[in-house]
Motif scaffolding. Structure first.
Motif, PDB file in Angstrom:
ATOM      1  N   ASP A 158      -5.827  -1.300   8.296  1.00  0.00           N
ATOM      2  CA  ASP A 158      -4.768  -2.065   7.658  1.00  0.00           C
ATOM      3  C   ASP A 158      -5.127  -2.232   6.176  1.00  0.00           C
ATOM      4  O   ASP A 158      -6.272  -2.538   5.846  1.00  0.00           O
ATOM      5  CB  ASP A 158      -4.652  -3.423   8.338  1.00  0.00           C
ATOM      6  N   THR A 159      -4.191  -2.022   5.302  1.00  0.00           N
ATOM      7  CA  THR A 159      -4.465  -2.136   3.870  1.00  0.00           C
ATOM      8  C   THR A 159      -3.860  -3.395   3.263  1.00  0.00           C
ATOM      9  O   THR A 159      -3.661  -3.462   2.056  1.00  0.00           O
ATOM     10  CB  THR A 159      -3.967  -0.887   3.116  1.00  0.00           C
ATOM     11  N   THR A 160      -3.584  -4.397   4.094  1.00  0.00           N
ATOM     12  CA  THR A 160      -3.014  -5.649   3.606  1.00  0.00           C
ATOM     13  C   THR A 160      -3.927  -6.282   2.557  1.00  0.00           C
ATOM     14  O   THR A 160      -3.471  -6.751   1.526  1.00  0.00           O
ATOM     15  CB  THR A 160      -2.780  -6.635   4.772  1.00  0.00           C
ATOM     16  N   ASP A 161      -5.218  -6.280   2.826  1.00  0.00           N
ATOM     17  CA  ASP A 161      -6.190  -6.862   1.913  1.00  0.00           C
ATOM     18  C   ASP A 161      -6.942  -5.730   1.204  1.00  0.00           C
ATOM     19  O   ASP A 161      -8.173  -5.689   1.163  1.00  0.00           O
ATOM     20  CB  ASP A 161      -7.156  -7.764   2.688  1.00  0.00           C
ATOM     21  N   LEU A 162      -6.187  -4.822   0.655  1.00  0.00           N
ATOM     22  CA  LEU A 162      -6.697  -3.576   0.092  1.00  0.00           C
ATOM     23  C   LEU A 162      -7.848  -3.763  -0.873  1.00  0.00           C
ATOM     24  O   LEU A 162      -8.862  -3.083  -0.790  1.00  0.00           O
ATOM     25  CB  LEU A 162      -5.555  -2.835  -0.616  1.00  0.00           C
ATOM     26  N   SER A 220      -5.773   4.095   5.151  1.00  0.00           N
ATOM     27  CA  SER A 220      -4.770   3.960   6.193  1.00  0.00           C
ATOM     28  C   SER A 220      -4.674   5.229   7.049  1.00  0.00           C
ATOM     29  O   SER A 220      -4.703   5.164   8.278  1.00  0.00           O
ATOM     30  CB  SER A 220      -3.419   3.647   5.551  1.00  0.00           C
ATOM     31  N   THR A 223      -3.981  -7.997  -6.496  1.00  0.00           N
ATOM     32  CA  THR A 223      -2.835  -7.138  -6.229  1.00  0.00           C
ATOM     33  C   THR A 223      -2.872  -5.984  -7.232  1.00  0.00           C
ATOM     34  O   THR A 223      -3.686  -5.974  -8.154  1.00  0.00           O
ATOM     35  CB  THR A 223      -1.519  -7.915  -6.416  1.00  0.00           C
ATOM     36  N   GLU A 279      -6.047   4.116  -1.049  1.00  0.00           N
ATOM     37  CA  GLU A 279      -5.340   3.273  -0.080  1.00  0.00           C
ATOM     38  C   GLU A 279      -4.763   4.124   1.046  1.00  0.00           C
ATOM     39  O   GLU A 279      -4.893   3.809   2.229  1.00  0.00           O
ATOM     40  CB  GLU A 279      -4.225   2.483  -0.763  1.00  0.00           C
TER      41      GLU A 279
END
Length: 185
Positions: A145-149, A139, A3, A135
């Motif tokens: 999708d940047t959930t798992d950036l 996008s 994160t 990021e």
């Protein structure tokens, strides 16, 4: 999963043992990458003088590295104020180029502030600004999708380069301003 918080913690531990001049170089290096992510001349909100000021501020940041920590206080103040005036413009945060321009201005102000304050958090903020722009690019430009950036190839490569740079700075000798593209394609 990594994160922003774990990223900052890891980077902080890598930067902590470095002397302020090397920390400053790292911040300059990240900001240089940020400045190369778009063409400032394409932003219609900026006058030719403002575009020149942003480019001039980047040159001043690198020149300051060669003189660090002996940077003229008035020159530093004048450069910071000029960047801050441009940063206060109403940039469209949904437009990649304008988002990136604003981020570059913020990173420049962080780096300039570090010269006097020597607070490593300012360097961390500048490095994180680069990741945030990447990021946004992933996008905005690619529709991903940047959930798992932090597992995205662009981001994981940048994190690897940042780690390499901190290791290089820790092993010495200190790089020169001409090394601003070190580890960068």
């Amino acid at each position: 999963m990594q994160t922003y918080e774990t990223y900052r913690d890891q980077l902080a531990s890598l930067l902590a043992p470095l002397p302020p001049r090397e920390q400053y170089f790292f911040g300059c290096w990240c900001t240089e990458k940020l400045s190369g992510l778009f063409s400032i001349e394409k932003i219609k909100k900026l006058s030719a003088a403002e575009s020149a000021q942003i480019n001039g501020s980047m040159a001043f940041i690198w020149d300051s590295y060669t003189r660090f920590p002996d940077v003229g206080e008035q020159e530093l103040y004048d450069t910071f104020e000029a960047v801050q005036q441009i940063e206060e413009k109403d940039f469209d945060q949904d437009d990649y180029a304008e988002y990136t321009a604003k981020a570059l201005l913020i990173a420049q102000m962080l780096i300039l502030s570090f010269i006097e304050e020597r607070d490593p958090e300012l360097i961390l903020d500048a490095a994180e600004t680069l990741i945030q722009v990447m990021e946004f690019s992933i996008s905005y430009n690619f529709g991903h999708d940047t959930t798992d950036l932090f597992n995205h190839p662009l981001i994981s490569n940048e994190l690897r380069l940042q780690q390499q740079m901190t290791e290089r700075l820790a092993s010495g000798p200190a790089p020169g301003a001409g090394d601003k593209k070190l580890f960068r394609p």
